[in-house]
Design a protein around this motif. Structure first.
Motif, PDB file in Angstrom:
ATOM      1  N   HIS A   1       0.836  -1.211   0.000  1.00  0.00           N
ATOM      2  CA  HIS A   1       0.000   0.000   0.000  1.00  0.00           C
ATOM      3  C   HIS A   1       0.867   1.256   0.000  1.00  0.00           C
ATOM      4  CE1 HIS A   1      -3.325   2.661   0.859  1.00  0.00           C
ATOM      5  NE2 HIS A   1      -4.163   1.664   1.042  1.00  0.00           N
ATOM      6  N   LEU A   2       0.467   2.235  -0.835  1.00  0.00           N
ATOM      7  CA  LEU A   2       1.117   3.538  -0.898  1.00  0.00           C
ATOM      8  C   LEU A   2       0.110   4.635  -0.578  1.00  0.00           C
ATOM      9  CD1 LEU A   2       3.157   3.253  -4.234  1.00  0.00           C
ATOM     10  CD2 LEU A   2       3.981   2.827  -1.900  1.00  0.00           C
ATOM     11  N   ALA A   3       0.636   5.792  -0.177  1.00  0.00           N
ATOM     12  CA  ALA A   3      -0.143   7.019  -0.067  1.00  0.00           C
ATOM     13  C   ALA A   3       0.593   8.096  -0.850  1.00  0.00           C
ATOM     14  CB  ALA A   3      -0.325   7.431   1.391  1.00  0.00           C
ATOM     15  N   TYR A   4      -0.137   9.144  -1.219  1.00  0.00           N
ATOM     16  CA  TYR A   4       0.421  10.227  -2.018  1.00  0.00           C
ATOM     17  C   TYR A   4       0.081  11.541  -1.315  1.00  0.00           C
ATOM     18  CZ  TYR A   4       0.476   6.492  -5.492  1.00  0.00           C
ATOM     19  OH  TYR A   4       0.677   5.293  -6.142  1.00  0.00           O
ATOM     20  N   VAL A   5       1.100  12.354  -1.018  1.00  0.00           N
ATOM     21  CA  VAL A   5       0.879  13.594  -0.286  1.00  0.00           C
ATOM     22  C   VAL A   5       1.477  14.759  -1.059  1.00  0.00           C
ATOM     23  CG1 VAL A   5       2.953  13.280   1.167  1.00  0.00           C
ATOM     24  CG2 VAL A   5       1.077  14.743   1.954  1.00  0.00           C
ATOM     25  N   GLY A   6       0.710  15.831  -1.166  1.00  0.00           N
ATOM     26  CA  GLY A   6       1.161  17.040  -1.832  1.00  0.00           C
ATOM     27  C   GLY A   6       0.014  18.001  -1.994  1.00  0.00           C
ATOM     28  N   GLU A   7       0.331  19.249  -2.219  1.00  0.00           N
ATOM     29  CA  GLU A   7      -0.704  20.266  -2.440  1.00  0.00           C
ATOM     30  C   GLU A   7      -1.675  20.334  -1.263  1.00  0.00           C
ATOM     31  OE1 GLU A   7      -0.031  21.997  -5.096  1.00  0.00           O
ATOM     32  OE2 GLU A   7       1.455  20.537  -5.821  1.00  0.00           O
ATOM     33  N   ASP A   8      -1.166  20.058  -0.051  1.00  0.00           N
ATOM     34  CA  ASP A   8      -1.979  20.024   1.174  1.00  0.00           C
ATOM     35  C   ASP A   8      -3.050  18.939   1.141  1.00  0.00           C
ATOM     36  OD1 ASP A   8      -0.554  22.166   2.292  1.00  0.00           O
ATOM     37  OD2 ASP A   8      -1.855  23.622   1.309  1.00  0.00           O
ATOM     38  N   LEU A   9      -2.841  17.901   0.325  1.00  0.00           N
ATOM     39  CA  LEU A   9      -3.769  16.785   0.227  1.00  0.00           C
ATOM     40  C   LEU A   9      -3.043  15.484   0.533  1.00  0.00           C
ATOM     41  CD1 LEU A   9      -5.501  17.714  -3.159  1.00  0.00           C
ATOM     42  CD2 LEU A   9      -6.424  18.099  -0.860  1.00  0.00           C
ATOM     43  N   LEU A  10      -3.768  14.545   1.121  1.00  0.00           N
ATOM     44  CA  LEU A  10      -3.256  13.203   1.372  1.00  0.00           C
ATOM     45  C   LEU A  10      -4.252  12.204   0.801  1.00  0.00           C
ATOM     46  CD1 LEU A  10      -1.418  11.062   2.735  1.00  0.00           C
ATOM     47  CD2 LEU A  10      -2.821  11.361   4.806  1.00  0.00           C
ATOM     48  N   PHE A  11      -3.829  11.486  -0.242  1.00  0.00           N
ATOM     49  CA  PHE A  11      -4.620  10.393  -0.791  1.00  0.00           C
ATOM     50  C   PHE A  11      -4.087   9.107  -0.168  1.00  0.00           C
ATOM     51  CE2 PHE A  11      -4.692  13.613  -4.272  1.00  0.00           C
ATOM     52  CZ  PHE A  11      -6.046  13.911  -4.202  1.00  0.00           C
ATOM     53  N   CYS A  12      -4.847   8.572   0.784  1.00  0.00           N
ATOM     54  CA  CYS A  12      -4.327   7.512   1.641  1.00  0.00           C
ATOM     55  C   CYS A  12      -5.048   6.189   1.466  1.00  0.00           C
ATOM     56  CB  CYS A  12      -4.371   7.941   3.105  1.00  0.00           C
ATOM     57  SG  CYS A  12      -5.977   8.530   3.660  1.00  0.00           S
ATOM     58  N   GLY A  13      -5.898   6.070   0.440  1.00  0.00           N
ATOM     59  CA  GLY A  13      -6.528   4.791   0.170  1.00  0.00           C
ATOM     60  C   GLY A  13      -7.277   4.246   1.368  1.00  0.00           C
ATOM     61  N   ASP A  14      -6.911   3.006   1.759  1.00  0.00           N
ATOM     62  CA  ASP A  14      -7.585   2.336   2.874  1.00  0.00           C
ATOM     63  C   ASP A  14      -6.673   2.207   4.089  1.00  0.00           C
ATOM     64  OD1 ASP A  14      -9.695   2.093   1.159  1.00  0.00           O
ATOM     65  OD2 ASP A  14      -9.618  -0.081   0.986  1.00  0.00           O
ATOM     66  N   THR A  15      -5.657   3.055   4.191  1.00  0.00           N
ATOM     67  CA  THR A  15      -4.801   3.022   5.381  1.00  0.00           C
ATOM     68  C   THR A  15      -5.443   3.807   6.521  1.00  0.00           C
ATOM     69  OG1 THR A  15      -2.785   2.707   4.099  1.00  0.00           O
ATOM     70  CG2 THR A  15      -2.530   3.632   6.303  1.00  0.00           C
ATOM     71  N   LEU A  16      -5.728   5.069   6.284  1.00  0.00           N
ATOM     72  CA  LEU A  16      -6.346   5.935   7.277  1.00  0.00           C
ATOM     73  C   LEU A  16      -7.746   6.292   6.814  1.00  0.00           C
ATOM     74  CD1 LEU A  16      -6.216   7.834   9.794  1.00  0.00           C
ATOM     75  CD2 LEU A  16      -5.209   9.559   8.269  1.00  0.00           C
ATOM     76  N   PHE A  17      -8.728   6.092   7.684  1.00  0.00           N
ATOM     77  CA  PHE A  17     -10.083   6.582   7.470  1.00  0.00           C
ATOM     78  C   PHE A  17     -10.383   7.646   8.510  1.00  0.00           C
ATOM     79  CE2 PHE A  17     -10.734   2.035   6.032  1.00  0.00           C
ATOM     80  CZ  PHE A  17     -10.702   2.343   4.680  1.00  0.00           C
ATOM     81  N   SER A  18     -11.380   8.469   8.237  1.00  0.00           N
ATOM     82  CA  SER A  18     -11.792   9.408   9.266  1.00  0.00           C
ATOM     83  C   SER A  18     -12.366   8.629  10.445  1.00  0.00           C
ATOM     84  CB  SER A  18     -12.835  10.389   8.732  1.00  0.00           C
ATOM     85  OG  SER A  18     -13.120  11.356   9.716  1.00  0.00           O
ATOM     86  N   LEU A  19     -11.760   8.805  11.598  1.00  0.00           N
ATOM     87  CA  LEU A  19     -12.108   8.144  12.857  1.00  0.00           C
ATOM     88  C   LEU A  19     -11.827   6.647  12.836  1.00  0.00           C
ATOM     89  CD1 LEU A  19     -15.418   9.988  13.845  1.00  0.00           C
ATOM     90  CD2 LEU A  19     -13.049  10.652  14.290  1.00  0.00           C
ATOM     91  N   GLY A  20     -11.037   6.183  11.873  1.00  0.00           N
ATOM     92  CA  GLY A  20     -10.736   4.759  11.807  1.00  0.00           C
ATOM     93  C   GLY A  20      -9.475   4.490  11.014  1.00  0.00           C
ATOM     94  N   CYS A  21      -9.261   3.214  10.707  1.00  0.00           N
ATOM     95  CA  CYS A  21      -8.154   2.799   9.852  1.00  0.00           C
ATOM     96  C   CYS A  21      -8.553   1.513   9.150  1.00  0.00           C
ATOM     97  CB  CYS A  21      -6.862   2.612  10.651  1.00  0.00           C
ATOM     98  SG  CYS A  21      -6.803   1.119  11.667  1.00  0.00           S
TER      99      CYS A  21
END
Length: 254
Positions: A113-133
């Motif tokens: 699994h990868l995440a992509y961060v830039g432009e003040d955005l984080l595309f984190c797929g299914d690693t981090l959810f709001s209030l969960g993971c």
């Protein structure tokens, strides 16, 4: 910046980021139909980025590449993602249209699994959810805890763009674990307003998640005490707290 959460399946979001000319970055297109509808007769996307191999994140690739065959597809080095055109890994910086995104390795939900961060955005797929993971399908609790800690260390104004609308269900569990947390209570009120009016609960600022998400708060005394009480034993460190918390959530009935 023009950011859209395109609804797909029961609860997925496909993220679409447009520049001033209308060209887009597409993130995790599990279904081509919402992307084709959103772009219409507009210009071809700058690129597609993939966080992991699950079908609800890559299933739309064949149809999108049939429509726009020259579109780069950035993806983990994982043979299960057969339509990737460029394999990427930790630390790479991707220049996509007018934007730059740094690649983060965040194993746990899946091993690649990868995440992509830039432009003040984080595309984190299914690693981090709001209030969960995410659930641990291929990784270990130690890997997932380290991945979440990596994401939590990003600037607080980073907007977290998760791939699923799980927030209300996650809130029910978070309130059991961290019931006395006023930041969590306020966030839950905001979520109910957003969802009842038909709006996504996302994106959400990372500093909000750090204040509210129990999976980012394994260091907090209240969270640790609740997890130890549920586990019926003392837990020696944050990784052990995380592992027990994730196991608790796996069996949580709401």
């Amino acid at each position: 910046m023009n950011l859209h959460a395109l609804a797909a399946f029961d609860d997925n979001y496909i993220w679409l980021l447009r520049d001033a000319s209308g060209r887009a970055l597409v993130v995790d297109p599990g279904d081509a139909t919402p992307v084709l509808a959103a772009i219409g007769d507009g210009p071809a996307p700058h690129a597609i980025v993939i966080t992991h191999h699950h079908s609800d994140h890559i299933g739309g690739l064949p149809a999108l590449l049939a429509r726009w065959p020259d579109t780069p597809v950035f993806a983990p080095d994982d043979a299960r993602i057969v339509h990737a055109t460029q394999r990427v890994s930790e630390g790479q910086v991707l220049a996509i249209g007018p934007w730059q995104f740094r690649v983060l390795a965040v194993p746990g939900h899946t091993r690649s699994h990868l995440a992509y961060v830039g432009e003040d955005l984080l595309f984190c797929g299914d690693t981090l959810f709001s209030l969960g993971c995410g659930r641990l399908f291929e990784g270990t609790p130690a890997q997932m805890h380290a991945s979440l800690s990596k994401l939590a260390a990003l600037p607080g104004d980073t907007r977290v763009c998760c791939a699923h609308e799980y927030t209300l269900a996650n809130a029910a569990f978070a309130l059991v674990v961290d019931a006395d947390n006023p930041a969590l209570q306020q966030r839950v009120k905001e979520i109910h307003v957003l969802r009842s009016s038909g709006h996504p609960s996302l994106p959400v600022r990372l500093d909000t998640e750090r204040a509210c998400n129990p999976f980012l708060r394994c260091h907090a005394a209240g969270v640790r005490a609740a997890v130890q009480q549920h586990a019926g034993m003392a837990l020696p460190d944050e990784t052990a707290v995380f592992a027990a918390l994730r196991a608790w959530k796996d069996g949580f009935a709401g």
